[in-house]
Design an enzyme around this catalytic site. Structure first.
Site, short mmCIF file in Angstrom:
data_model
loop_
_atom_site.label_atom_id
_atom_site.label_comp_id
_atom_site.label_asym_id
_atom_site.label_seq_id
_atom_site.Cartn_x
_atom_site.Cartn_y
_atom_site.Cartn_z
CG HIS A 166 0.42 4.44 -7.86
ND1 HIS A 166 1.28 5.46 -8.14
CD2 HIS A 166 0.85 3.90 -6.67
CE1 HIS A 166 2.08 5.65 -7.50
NE2 HIS A 166 1.66 4.84 -6.33
CB THR A 182 -2.89 3.56 0.76
OG1 THR A 182 -2.79 4.38 -0.58
CG2 THR A 182 -3.95 2.85 0.59
CG LEU A 226 -2.07 -1.02 1.29
CD1 LEU A 226 -2.60 -0.87 2.59
CD2 LEU A 226 -3.04 -1.05 0.31
CG ASP A 227 0.53 4.27 -3.05
OD1 ASP A 227 1.43 3.31 -3.56
OD2 ASP A 227 -0.18 4.74 -3.99
N GLY A 228 2.49 4.93 0.85
CA GLY A 228 2.53 5.51 2.05
C GLY A 228 1.16 6.31 2.83
#
Length: 226
Positions: free
Chosen positions: A189, A109, A105-107
């Site tokens: 993404h 998110t 997961l993105d930072g």
């Protein structure tokens, strides 16, 4: 459930309790028992399931954890910043093989993420053929136009830089700028790019569930063994 038969120091070091060189000292400090008998010999071969440390059973030989990931936490072993593994008990960070996230997961998110040291499980769940459902709550910069659900469900949307269309995705409207989006792929993404493709921008992204695993009962930063 695994139940390997090997030296006491091998059990302790692989599970992160101590290094092999520290094992003798560990056995003196902590009451390590096998079938009720205290052990001091690091060379003694025993079964994992027979070991008790201070009346507590050993951690599982393979570990899979569900976490409610906070914002600002990085899903990496190497990047600079606050890494997701720092939220786990220290001994889990020393396990061999290492715990790794199943996907990322993105930072910025938040939400459901699995971590495991089971390489076969990790590969199986991240494979493009896995068809694992992921449910996201998406907050948007602009109100919905009204045709997004139809576009996402059609299976014809091609993201910029891609050659093949995405698999159909289900979208449920929560408000004019908040939706639930269910996807079964894990492209880079992907959710942010999907909304960019229809002229909108994601301002907040939260993964509600990964497959059958939901974080509805986990507070931010909490985790549980599966």
């Amino acid at each position: 459930m695994q139940n390997s038969y090997k030296r006491v120091d091998a059990h302790l070091s692989s599970l992160g309790y101590c290094s092999r060189s520290e094992a003798k000292k560990f056995l003196k400090i902590f009451q390590v028992r096998v079938n009720g008998e205290r052990v001091f010999d690091t060379n003694k071969k025993v079964y994992h399931n027979d070991i008790i440390i201070d009346e507590i059973v050993l951690d599982p030989e393979t570990l899979t954890v569900l976490m409610h990931k906070p914002s600002g936490i990085i899903c990496s072993h190497d990047d600079v910043g606050v890494l997701i593994y720092s939220l786990l008990p220290e001994r889990w960070q020393k396990r061999n093989p290492k715990l790794s996230t199943i996907g990322r997961l993105d930072g910025d998110t938040t939400g459901a993420i699995l971590l495991t040291d089971d390489g076969a499980l990790n590969h199986r769940l991240t494979s493009p053929k896995s068809d694992i459902s992921k449910l996201y709550e998406v907050t948007l910069a602009q109100p919905l136009k009204g045709n997004e659900a139809e576009i996402f469900t059609s299976g014809t949307l091609i993201l910029r830089g891609e050659k093949k269309p995405l698999l159909p995705a289900k979208m449920n409207v929560i408000s004019e700028s908040v939706v639930h989006l269910e996807i079964s792929e894990g492209k880079y993404h992907q959710v942010k790019r999907m909304f960019a493709a229809v002229g909108n921008k994601v301002t907040a992204l939260h993964r509600v569930s990964f497959g059958k695993y939901s974080i509805e009962n986990l507070a931010i930063g909490e985790y549980k063994i599966l």
